[in-house]
Design a protein around this motif. Structure first.
Motif, mmCIF file in Angstrom:
data_model
loop_
_atom_site.group_PDB
_atom_site.id
_atom_site.type_symbol
_atom_site.label_atom_id
_atom_site.label_comp_id
_atom_site.label_asym_id
_atom_site.label_seq_id
_atom_site.Cartn_x
_atom_site.Cartn_y
_atom_site.Cartn_z
ATOM 1 N N LEU A 209 7.698 3.860 -3.556
ATOM 2 C CA LEU A 209 6.786 2.788 -3.160
ATOM 3 C C LEU A 209 6.909 1.612 -4.120
ATOM 4 O O LEU A 209 6.966 0.451 -3.705
ATOM 5 C CB LEU A 209 5.344 3.303 -3.152
ATOM 6 C CG LEU A 209 4.925 4.147 -1.949
ATOM 7 C CD1 LEU A 209 3.653 4.917 -2.262
ATOM 8 C CD2 LEU A 209 4.731 3.273 -0.718
ATOM 9 N N ALA A 210 6.959 1.922 -5.417
ATOM 10 C CA ALA A 210 7.109 0.865 -6.420
ATOM 11 C C ALA A 210 8.434 0.142 -6.253
ATOM 12 O O ALA A 210 8.526 -1.081 -6.410
ATOM 13 C CB ALA A 210 6.992 1.464 -7.823
ATOM 14 N N TRP A 268 7.066 3.490 6.935
ATOM 15 C CA TRP A 268 7.901 3.525 5.732
ATOM 16 C C TRP A 268 8.033 4.972 5.233
ATOM 17 O O TRP A 268 9.124 5.413 4.869
ATOM 18 C CB TRP A 268 7.289 2.648 4.639
ATOM 19 C CG TRP A 268 8.005 2.719 3.329
ATOM 20 C CD1 TRP A 268 9.011 1.910 2.888
ATOM 21 C CD2 TRP A 268 7.788 3.680 2.284
ATOM 22 N NE1 TRP A 268 9.442 2.303 1.640
ATOM 23 C CE2 TRP A 268 8.708 3.382 1.244
ATOM 24 C CE3 TRP A 268 6.922 4.751 2.118
ATOM 25 C CZ2 TRP A 268 8.773 4.130 0.061
ATOM 26 C CZ3 TRP A 268 6.988 5.507 0.943
ATOM 27 C CH2 TRP A 268 7.900 5.192 -0.064
ATOM 28 N N ALA A 269 6.918 5.695 5.220
ATOM 29 C CA ALA A 269 6.943 7.085 4.738
ATOM 30 C C ALA A 269 7.820 7.962 5.626
ATOM 31 O O ALA A 269 8.594 8.796 5.129
ATOM 32 C CB ALA A 269 5.516 7.641 4.680
ATOM 33 N N ALA A 273 11.352 10.117 4.816
ATOM 34 C CA ALA A 273 10.958 11.526 4.807
ATOM 35 C C ALA A 273 12.066 12.463 4.347
ATOM 36 O O ALA A 273 11.837 13.365 3.534
ATOM 37 C CB ALA A 273 10.455 11.941 6.190
ATOM 38 N N SER A 274 13.279 12.287 4.867
ATOM 39 C CA SER A 274 14.373 13.176 4.480
ATOM 40 C C SER A 274 14.703 13.021 3.005
ATOM 41 O O SER A 274 14.927 14.000 2.291
ATOM 42 C CB SER A 274 15.617 12.897 5.324
ATOM 43 O OG SER A 274 15.419 13.300 6.661
ATOM 44 N N ASP A 275 14.717 11.786 2.540
ATOM 45 C CA ASP A 275 15.081 11.507 1.156
ATOM 46 C C ASP A 275 14.046 12.038 0.175
ATOM 47 O O ASP A 275 14.388 12.550 -0.891
ATOM 48 C CB ASP A 275 15.228 9.996 0.977
ATOM 49 C CG ASP A 275 16.462 9.632 0.181
ATOM 50 O OD1 ASP A 275 17.310 10.512 -0.049
ATOM 51 O OD2 ASP A 275 16.592 8.466 -0.218
ATOM 52 N N LEU A 276 12.756 11.908 0.522
ATOM 53 C CA LEU A 276 11.677 12.252 -0.402
ATOM 54 C C LEU A 276 11.012 13.580 -0.064
ATOM 55 O O LEU A 276 10.018 13.943 -0.687
ATOM 56 C CB LEU A 276 10.628 11.135 -0.399
ATOM 57 C CG LEU A 276 11.133 9.758 -0.826
ATOM 58 C CD1 LEU A 276 10.047 8.710 -0.674
ATOM 59 C CD2 LEU A 276 11.646 9.778 -2.262
ATOM 60 N N HIS A 277 11.549 14.293 0.919
ATOM 61 C CA HIS A 277 11.009 15.594 1.343
ATOM 62 C C HIS A 277 9.528 15.472 1.734
ATOM 63 O O HIS A 277 8.684 16.261 1.322
ATOM 64 C CB HIS A 277 11.182 16.637 0.235
ATOM 65 C CG HIS A 277 12.607 16.946 -0.089
ATOM 66 N ND1 HIS A 277 12.997 18.113 -0.704
ATOM 67 C CD2 HIS A 277 13.749 16.244 0.112
ATOM 68 C CE1 HIS A 277 14.322 18.107 -0.878
ATOM 69 N NE2 HIS A 277 14.781 16.974 -0.382
ATOM 70 N N ARG A 316 -2.197 9.001 4.574
ATOM 71 C CA ARG A 316 -1.994 10.217 3.797
ATOM 72 C C ARG A 316 -0.563 10.692 3.944
ATOM 73 O O ARG A 316 -0.059 10.854 5.057
ATOM 74 C CB ARG A 316 -2.964 11.309 4.236
ATOM 75 C CG ARG A 316 -2.806 12.632 3.461
ATOM 76 C CD ARG A 316 -3.832 13.664 3.896
ATOM 77 N NE ARG A 316 -5.145 13.306 3.447
ATOM 78 C CZ ARG A 316 -5.659 13.669 2.260
ATOM 79 N NH1 ARG A 316 -4.922 14.377 1.427
ATOM 80 N NH2 ARG A 316 -6.873 13.319 1.921
ATOM 81 N N ILE A 317 0.081 10.921 2.805
ATOM 82 C CA ILE A 317 1.468 11.402 2.763
ATOM 83 C C ILE A 317 1.485 12.743 2.064
ATOM 84 O O ILE A 317 1.007 12.862 0.918
ATOM 85 C CB ILE A 317 2.373 10.403 2.010
ATOM 86 C CG1 ILE A 317 2.332 9.034 2.686
ATOM 87 C CG2 ILE A 317 3.801 10.928 1.927
ATOM 88 C CD1 ILE A 317 3.007 7.929 1.873
#
Length: 321
Positions: A209-210, A268-269, A273-277, A316-317
């Protein structure tokens, strides 16, 4: 005519079996390459039209991450959706939305920018945040770019040898921009099959996010200052959950409402999703869950449709760990 000898028949069988084995290896290798590079069989993403007209664009998780970054940088600069559409169409033409390390002469990155032409250093151009930002810097200098045909606006930035090439990407870029700026709700989905190299978990989500949106505000007390900026804040991060408050983006051209801002963060989340699980994303009473065969946004599983992530005030993520 003499009968073939037993040894000749054995050699023939061995040759046939060997040939069949090589064919199987070739097929397996092809499928593996397709999986890794985003071809047939790869974990995929899709964006559909919010108008219900059947328009659809399918793309890979790698492309989704880059598209979400381009959109975040654009809205972070207060630019309208049209600017994001132009940037996405340009990147689709120049690199296929992939941050590539090669191209014509010294061209590099998402937009195939050239260090020798003053676009930046090789390291800078290969940073999607920088390359997106420098593209927008040039775009806003084009007088009346929002009213120009997309291919004209893109060409005045890129000075390409194929000036008409951008036009064919406008339909797909339009779908992506509508979803990734948040105007079109619940229209972007991914399978979410883990495949990234980043360390997973809430800290990885915060770092990403940053990376895309800028400095994170870490406490609820800081939200007053954050309301006038496009930077998302994290007001809760514990276990495997990140909760993002959603406020109107006052910095953008004409201002974007809370709902658009929320759907930008939610999409965005999903794109990451695949990259950040990321396992689950909830917003505005809708929920996306990784691994569903149809990857649709569904009604929130929260009882009565209540709870964090079910309203308009927060996204919520939830990560896998």
């Amino acid at each position: 005519m003499p009968e073939p000898s037993p040894s000749f028949e054995r050699r023939g069988r061995l040759l046939r079996r060997g040939a069949a084995f090589l064919v199987l290896l070739a097929v397996a290798g092809y499928l593996a390459v397709q999986y890794v590079t985003g071809g047939t069989g790869a974990p995929g993403c899709a964006v559909v039209s919010g108008r219900g007209d059947g328009a659809r664009y399918e793309f890979t998780p790698e492309q989704a991450v880059n598209a979400a970054t381009i959109a975040a940088v654009g809205t972070g600069r207060g630019l309208p959706e049209r600017a994001v559409t132009i940037a996405l169409a340009t990147a689709l033409q120049e690199s296929g939305l992939r941050n590539i390390r090669h191209g014509d002469r010294d061209s590099l990155g998402l937009f195939q920018q050239r260090p020798s032409q003053g676009w930046g250093t090789e390291k800078e151009i290969l940073d999607p945040i920088y390359s997106s930002g420098i593209f927008y810097e040039h775009l806003v200098k084009v007088r009346g770019y929002t009213e120009l045909p997309l291919t004209v606006a893109a060409q005045r930035v890129q000075r390409s040898g194929f000036p008409e090439a951008y036009a064919k990407h406008e339909p797909d870029a339009t779908l992506l921009a509508a979803a990734l700026t948040g105007r079109s709700a619940a229209t972007l989905t991914c399978e979410g099959r883990p495949g990234g190299t980043r360390v997973a978990g809430p800290d990885a989500v915060r770092a990403a996010l940053a990376r895309d949106f800028g400095r994170l505000e870490s406490t609820a007390a800081e939200l007053g200052a954050a309301r006038a900026t496009p930077t998302p804040s994290v007001i809760e991060s514990g276990g495997n959950t990140v909760l993002l408050p959603v406020t109107a983006d006052k910095g953008s051209d004409g201002g974007r409402g809370v709902r658009e801002r929320g759907w930008q963060l939610a999409h965005w989340a999903v794109a990451n999703a695949s990259d950040l699980h990321i396992q689950r994303v909830s917003y505005a009473g809708r929920e996306w869950t990784a691994g569903n065969t149809d990857s649709q946004w569904r009604a929130s599983a929260a009882p009565g449709g209540s709870g964090a992530g079910s309203g308009l005030d927060s996204v919520r993520i939830v990560t896998t760990h």
